[in-house]
Design an enzyme around this catalytic site. Sequence first.
Site, PDB file in Angstrom:
ATOM      1  N   MET A 104      11.342  24.692  -0.854  1.00 24.48           N
ATOM      2  CA  MET A 104      10.430  23.807  -1.574  1.00 24.48           C
ATOM      3  C   MET A 104      11.160  22.871  -2.531  1.00 24.48           C
ATOM      4  SD  MET A 104       7.092  24.763  -3.902  1.00 24.48           S
ATOM      5  CE  MET A 104       6.208  25.498  -2.510  1.00 24.48           C
ATOM      6  N   TYR A 155      15.733  31.098   3.643  1.00 25.62           N
ATOM      7  CA  TYR A 155      14.650  31.901   4.213  1.00 25.62           C
ATOM      8  C   TYR A 155      14.818  32.089   5.711  1.00 25.62           C
ATOM      9  CZ  TYR A 155      12.099  31.143  -0.169  1.00 25.62           C
ATOM     10  OH  TYR A 155      11.719  31.121  -1.494  1.00 25.62           O
ATOM     11  N   ARG A 168      -9.684   0.417  15.602  1.00 22.02           N
ATOM     12  CA  ARG A 168      -9.741   0.980  14.257  1.00 22.02           C
ATOM     13  C   ARG A 168     -10.801   0.174  13.518  1.00 22.02           C
ATOM     14  NH1 ARG A 168      -4.125   1.524  10.911  1.00 22.02           N
ATOM     15  NH2 ARG A 168      -4.551  -0.701  10.635  1.00 22.02           N
ATOM     16  N   LYS A 185       0.843  -1.195   0.000  1.00 26.90           N
ATOM     17  CA  LYS A 185       0.000   0.000   0.000  1.00 26.90           C
ATOM     18  C   LYS A 185       0.880   1.248   0.000  1.00 26.90           C
ATOM     19  CE  LYS A 185      -0.421   0.107   5.048  1.00 26.90           C
ATOM     20  NZ  LYS A 185      -1.338   0.162   6.202  1.00 26.90           N
TER      21      LYS A 185
END
Length: 387
Positions: A326, A278, A149, A49
């Site tokens: 980023m 930054y 769950r 998964k």
Amino acid sequence: MLSWEQSPGIALMRRERAWVEVNLSAIAHNVQQIRRLLSDQTELMAVVKADAYGHGATTVAQAALHAGATWLGVATIPEGIELREAGIDAPVLVLGANHTPEQIRAIVHWQLQPTLCTPRQALIFADVLAQTQQPSLSVHLKLDTGMSRLGTDWQAAAEFVQLVQRLPKLQIDSVYSHLATAEDPNRTIAKQQQQRFEAAIAQINACGIYPPRLHLANSGGTLSDATFHYDMVRVGLAIYGLYPADHLKAVLDLQPALQVRARVTQVKTIPPGTGVSYGHRYVADQERQIAVVAIGYADGVPRNLSNKMEAIVRGQRVPQIGAVTMDQLMLDVSAIPDLREGEVVTLLGQDGNESIAANDWAAILDTISWEILCGFKHRLPRIAIGK
């Protein structure tokens, strides 16, 4: 017509900026190591998964099956469809809950096997299947033994299984549960869950129903206690070469399959007092040589690692400095002479005698290695090596 990925030069471009290497030999090695812990009667489900925890679902699934896994586990129907479209015909268990007619028809069409968690869900499946030509559908019933769950409460297991047994076109393939604390050295809770699971199975057997398969163990359960193995184990993290907990490292030899690399795009010298990135969260205390590297938080390098992580350049660890941005981050490469643009930096993985693991990042961030692996975005090409 060639697809974009097949166009001339694209194969080279996949390593031009940043990429993830997935060592299929390591996947095979890990599967074989896990199989040695299991009896001949216990099957191995490779959990692929979340795009195989960021490693690439179809390539990992094929490697795991070739090495000895017999089942595949996914979380969603689209993940299962991806495997089928790749030509994989092994049994695929959808671990998540699905309820709508569209989902059920997709499960039938793509020959997936669903998890049923509640009597209501079972009734919906039976109603939709009654409108199809499908003779029967293998289903897996999930019990909640303490995870809180998905699943029917273990004390109501007999009623749940009897209901499904009576419903037309539903064929019970397994009954299973999930351990909440399998990797904890203190097995009190895990053993309590196991006792509840076995009590539920005893109730089911007392009704004359004997499910073909029982399964309980995840990676932690598989490595920690052979009594958790039953008829099948569901292994994710260990297949990718990471241990659920440090104390399990002595159980078997795993090899991390994932490495993250990127290229240097600029090298510059900055004088004392110069701020970097930054917010100037790093200010040079003396003249420094820095390298700009083409990878950032949009690729999966957590911004909270800023000024806390290291990378490997030419087999030597160097500190990351300033805020991770980023698309780029900066390294202090003052100790690396004559570094040039285009050289490769290892963010995770091994270079020479040095290595950095997902566990290292997880420890800094007070999180788990699962989250680190799943965080690498699809902007990073997955490149299979070690076939």
